[in-house]
Every structure is written in C-alpha cells, then in structure tokens.
Design a protein around this motif. Structure first.
Motif, mmCIF file in Angstrom:
data_model
loop_
_atom_site.group_PDB
_atom_site.id
_atom_site.type_symbol
_atom_site.label_atom_id
_atom_site.label_comp_id
_atom_site.label_asym_id
_atom_site.label_seq_id
_atom_site.Cartn_x
_atom_site.Cartn_y
_atom_site.Cartn_z
ATOM 1 N N CYS A 86 -43.434 -17.153 -3.487
ATOM 2 C CA CYS A 86 -42.844 -16.175 -4.399
ATOM 3 C C CYS A 86 -43.334 -16.440 -5.824
ATOM 4 C CB CYS A 86 -41.321 -16.240 -4.337
ATOM 5 S SG CYS A 86 -40.508 -15.010 -5.387
ATOM 6 N N PHE A 87 -44.131 -15.525 -6.359
ATOM 7 C CA PHE A 87 -44.662 -15.628 -7.722
ATOM 8 C C PHE A 87 -43.808 -14.760 -8.641
ATOM 9 C CE2 PHE A 87 -48.262 -16.543 -4.968
ATOM 10 C CZ PHE A 87 -48.896 -17.600 -5.602
ATOM 11 N N SER A 88 -43.216 -15.382 -9.664
ATOM 12 C CA SER A 88 -42.352 -14.657 -10.610
ATOM 13 C C SER A 88 -42.979 -14.660 -12.000
ATOM 14 C CB SER A 88 -40.967 -15.309 -10.673
ATOM 15 O OG SER A 88 -40.322 -15.234 -9.418
ATOM 16 N N ALA A 89 -43.075 -13.488 -12.599
ATOM 17 C CA ALA A 89 -43.617 -13.386 -13.953
ATOM 18 C C ALA A 89 -42.591 -13.896 -14.957
ATOM 19 C CB ALA A 89 -43.968 -11.927 -14.261
ATOM 20 N N PRO A 90 -43.041 -14.382 -16.123
ATOM 21 C CA PRO A 90 -42.106 -14.772 -17.180
ATOM 22 C C PRO A 90 -41.149 -13.628 -17.515
ATOM 23 C CG PRO A 90 -44.309 -15.534 -17.713
ATOM 24 C CD PRO A 90 -44.441 -14.651 -16.507
ATOM 25 N N LYS A 91 -39.940 -13.967 -17.904
ATOM 26 C CA LYS A 91 -38.912 -12.953 -18.139
ATOM 27 C C LYS A 91 -39.330 -11.937 -19.205
ATOM 28 C CE LYS A 91 -35.355 -12.698 -16.583
ATOM 29 N NZ LYS A 91 -34.792 -11.844 -15.488
ATOM 30 N N HIS A 109 -49.840 -8.628 -13.449
ATOM 31 C CA HIS A 109 -49.198 -9.546 -12.491
ATOM 32 C C HIS A 109 -49.834 -9.388 -11.111
ATOM 33 C CE1 HIS A 109 -46.051 -11.383 -10.010
ATOM 34 N NE2 HIS A 109 -45.972 -10.235 -9.362
ATOM 35 N N GLN A 110 -50.032 -8.161 -10.679
ATOM 36 C CA GLN A 110 -50.602 -7.921 -9.350
ATOM 37 C C GLN A 110 -52.050 -8.401 -9.270
ATOM 38 O OE1 GLN A 110 -49.952 -3.845 -8.278
ATOM 39 N NE2 GLN A 110 -47.733 -4.019 -8.361
ATOM 40 N N ASN A 111 -52.808 -8.225 -10.341
ATOM 41 C CA ASN A 111 -54.178 -8.740 -10.365
ATOM 42 C C ASN A 111 -54.185 -10.262 -10.254
ATOM 43 O OD1 ASN A 111 -55.260 -6.184 -10.656
ATOM 44 N ND2 ASN A 111 -55.395 -6.297 -12.882
ATOM 45 N N SER A 112 -53.222 -10.896 -10.895
ATOM 46 C CA SER A 112 -53.114 -12.359 -10.830
ATOM 47 C C SER A 112 -52.760 -12.817 -9.420
ATOM 48 C CB SER A 112 -52.063 -12.861 -11.828
ATOM 49 O OG SER A 112 -52.400 -12.484 -13.149
ATOM 50 N N ILE A 113 -51.907 -12.052 -8.734
ATOM 51 C CA ILE A 113 -51.547 -12.380 -7.357
ATOM 52 C C ILE A 113 -52.759 -12.218 -6.446
ATOM 53 C CG2 ILE A 113 -50.071 -11.791 -5.399
ATOM 54 C CD1 ILE A 113 -48.604 -13.071 -7.748
ATOM 55 N N SER A 114 -53.550 -11.177 -6.668
ATOM 56 C CA SER A 114 -54.765 -10.977 -5.870
ATOM 57 C C SER A 114 -55.713 -12.157 -6.044
ATOM 58 C CB SER A 114 -55.472 -9.677 -6.282
ATOM 59 O OG SER A 114 -54.670 -8.556 -5.986
ATOM 60 N N TYR A 115 -55.821 -12.634 -7.277
ATOM 61 C CA TYR A 115 -56.660 -13.806 -7.538
ATOM 62 C C TYR A 115 -56.116 -15.024 -6.801
ATOM 63 C CZ TYR A 115 -58.762 -17.737 -10.001
ATOM 64 O OH TYR A 115 -59.424 -18.906 -10.296
ATOM 65 N N MET A 116 -54.794 -15.222 -6.847
ATOM 66 C CA MET A 116 -54.183 -16.384 -6.202
ATOM 67 C C MET A 116 -54.344 -16.308 -4.681
ATOM 68 S SD MET A 116 -53.280 -18.354 -8.537
ATOM 69 C CE MET A 116 -52.646 -19.542 -7.347
ATOM 70 N N VAL A 165 -40.023 -9.069 -12.476
ATOM 71 C CA VAL A 165 -41.246 -8.751 -11.753
ATOM 72 C C VAL A 165 -41.624 -9.970 -10.910
ATOM 73 C CG1 VAL A 165 -43.709 -8.227 -11.962
ATOM 74 C CG2 VAL A 165 -42.052 -7.148 -13.514
ATOM 75 N N HIS A 166 -41.641 -9.807 -9.599
ATOM 76 C CA HIS A 166 -42.026 -10.911 -8.724
ATOM 77 C C HIS A 166 -42.608 -10.369 -7.429
ATOM 78 C CE1 HIS A 166 -37.945 -9.862 -7.419
ATOM 79 N NE2 HIS A 166 -38.185 -10.471 -6.265
ATOM 80 N N SER A 167 -43.384 -11.200 -6.773
ATOM 81 C CA SER A 167 -44.051 -10.792 -5.534
ATOM 82 C C SER A 167 -43.935 -11.898 -4.502
ATOM 83 C CB SER A 167 -45.526 -10.484 -5.789
ATOM 84 O OG SER A 167 -45.676 -9.434 -6.713
#
Length: 362
Positions: A86-91, A109-116, A165-167
């Motif tokens: 679970c990746f959570s963006a800063p508040k 945020h979604q681009n960062s998740i794709s990278y991860m 915002v979290h994924s």
C-alpha cells in the motif's frame, strides 16, 4: 509511505478491494480504479486491463490460466495468497489533489506507482532454485524471474472520509519460471527492504511533484516530504485517522508495554471505522468546514504552482524550439500556453469531474 501485508484469504481480499473501488466518489473520469500490471499480466493478455473480480479471486487462489500453483497438503492451510503493498501519498498532496482539484498530482502518484511496479519486478520477484554441484552436494539460490502479476487498485479517501491518495499493489503469490510452470514467490527480500522501497517511491514522487511547479519541504520525520505552503495546521485537520491510531498505540503501550508488528496491526484494525458512502456535495461541505481559515493558503499554493509550471513549460518549449531551429511557436503550443495561463488564474488545473471552487468560498 509504504506498508506491506500478507493477503491470506482470496475471498476476503477480493471483497475488500472491490468495496474500496465502488465507495470512492472520486473514481471515474480519467482515473482508472484498477488494472493488471507486470510481465506475467502481459503473458496472459491482461496488461493494463480492468481487474475482474472472479479472475482476481482465482489468481489469489493459485489458479492462473490453465495452470495451478503446486502446494503440499501442509501448505494449503498456511498459504499466502499475495502481498498488499500500500503506497500512500503525503497528506499535503492528497489535500491539494482532491480538495484543491489538481488532478495532475494524482497522475504523478500513479506514475510513481508504475515505476515502483517495474522496480519491484526487476529486483524482488524471486524463487528458490536448487543447484546441484559436481560433487553431488545441493545448494539453494534465489533467482529473479522478472515475471510479476499484480492488481493495482487506486483509492482517494481514508475511512474518516478525508483526502488520502493511496494505491494497493496486490502482488499475486505466483510467478512464471523459464519452463512455463508456476512457482510461489520468495517474499523475504520484499519485507526486508520495505523501508527502502518506501523511500524510492517518495523520491520518485518528489521529482514528479516538483515538475508540476510545486515546491517541497521536509516532513515530520526522515525521508518524508510535504508541499510547501500547506501548513501543519491544515495537514493535522485532515489527519484525524492518524491521530486516532497514535492514541490507540500509546494507550496500549502504557497498559501492556511494547507490541509486535502483528499486535500493532491488530490495534490499528480494532477501532477502524466501516466504509461509508458519501456524495461529492456532502464531502465538499465537510472539507470546507474542516479547512476553515486555511483555505486561502491552499488557493495560493495551487496558483503559485500554476505560475511556476507555466514558466517551466515555457522554458522547455523555448529550448525545444531552439533545438529544432523554429523561429515561431506553433498554434498548438500557443493554445497550450493559453490553457496554462487560464489555469493559473482560476487555480483549476485539469479538474476532476467536479472540483471545489475555492475562490468562491473565501
């Protein structure tokens, strides 16, 4: 922030993630609530397609295509279906993206998740392989299959109906090996590197956010950051869930002493509110009341980011024109610059289906 937990029940996990998708008032428009990712998803013809509930359950149960993950009788009772990263963006990012309406931050945020996802697939999808040496001795080594099958779910709210915002990157505990068979993932390295992976995500997100014209400042602890201009007062007002967790953990610590990771998780889950549906209008009214006199800071932050973003864009286009020996800006380029200028005046940067018109509330 990154938290990793085991998915031990296929039925329970599928229901949980589905409920999250449908309860979120922000999903719709350009933001896909769930997709399949990874090389294994490509092999199955599912890459970037929507996650199907029945299929998700089957995959968690070890049935993938025409194959079934081999398990012994003792494995069945303790089998791990998958891993929820679970990746959570800063508040502050959640506040500006959802309350302020700058959807670009959600895409960052979604681009960062794709990278991860690619980073994890490249370095952490391991199996244990038996190696027999010439003298007959047997050794085991970890081998990377580079074959990840993961369902990605995007969410926008915490259970207190505040911006978050979290994924959930749900990694199926199965990977394809060279001969086409399925093997369970050796997950120890993923857990061991949890803090490092969280740091890589935040660093990647910080770069994405800076490109959008936002300045970032250090957060309350090492490796964390927030958007400059969003003060602690506003962040705290939208962090009641975090405060409740801290209170519960402090009370347990005073009563029973230190707690293990599993005990900490149980404490967090014990007083968790059930998910509740809410309309956008009701949510808007609620957030405006919570923000109070901090609305002005939010509007200024968005407008300043718009100005910096336009400057960054203009500089890049001048450099591009020079590289291509262009003496005049194209009509498309001028149109894009006009759109950014309009966004800068209104504080409305590629809005969601319906955004809070903050200036009208001041």
């Amino acid at each position: 922030m990154l938290t990793i937990s085991k998915i031990t029940s296929a039925d329970h996990a599928a229901e949980y993630f589905e409920a999250g998708d449908h309860d979120d008032v922000f999903h719709g428009g350009t933001v896909a609530p769930s997709i399949w990712l990874g090389n294994a998803a490509s092999k199955l013809g599912l890459y970037e397609t929507a996650v199907n509930s029945a299929q998700f359950k089957r995959f968690l149960g070890g049935e993938i295509g025409e194959l079934k993950l081999k398990t012994t009788r003792s494995d069945v009772a303790q089998r791990i279906c998958g891993f929820d990263c679970c990746f959570s963006a800063p508040k502050s990012i959640s506040i500006v993206a959802l309350f302020g309406g700058d959807e670009r931050l959600i895409l960052a945020h979604q681009n960062s998740i794709s990278y991860m996802t690619s980073y994890i697939e490249k370095n952490y999808i391991l199996i244990q392989q038996k190696i027999r040496s010439k003298d007959g001795s047997v050794e085991y080594e970890n081998v990377n299959t580079h074959s990840l099958l993961a369902a990605l779910f995007h969410h926008s709210l915490c259970r207190h109906q505040q911006p978050q915002v979290h994924s959930h990157l749900c990694i199926i505990n199965a990977t394809f090996v060279e001969n086409g068979d399925l093997r369970a993932i050796r997950e120890r390295k993923i857990y061991k590197q949890q803090k490092f992976l969280g740091l890589v995500y935040r660093q990647r997100l910080a770069v994405e956010v800076s490109k959008l014209g936002y300045e970032i400042v250090p957060g309350i602890s090492g490796g964390l950051f927030e958007i400059a201009g969003i003060g602690r007062s506003l962040i705290e007002r939208f962090s009641t869930r975090s405060r409740q967790i801290k209170i519960d953990l402090d009370e347990y610590n005073q009563r029973s002493g230190n707690f293990s990771k599993s005990q900490k998780r149980n404490i967090i889950l014990k007083n968790r509110m059930p998910k509740q549906k809410i309309t956008f209008d009701k949510l808007e009214e609620k957030w405006i009341r919570i923000a109070g006199d901090n609305l002005d800071d939010l509007v200024k932050t968005i407008n300043m980011a718009g100005e910096r973003s336009s400057h960054i864009f203009f500089t890049e286009m001048i450099e591009l024109s020079s590289e291509n020996n262009c003496d005049v800006l194209t009509r498309d380029l001028m149109s894009e610059m006009d759109e950014r200028a309009l966004a800068r005046k209104s504080g409305n940067l590629k809005p969601l289906r319906k955004r809070v018109k903050l200036e009208d509330k001041l």
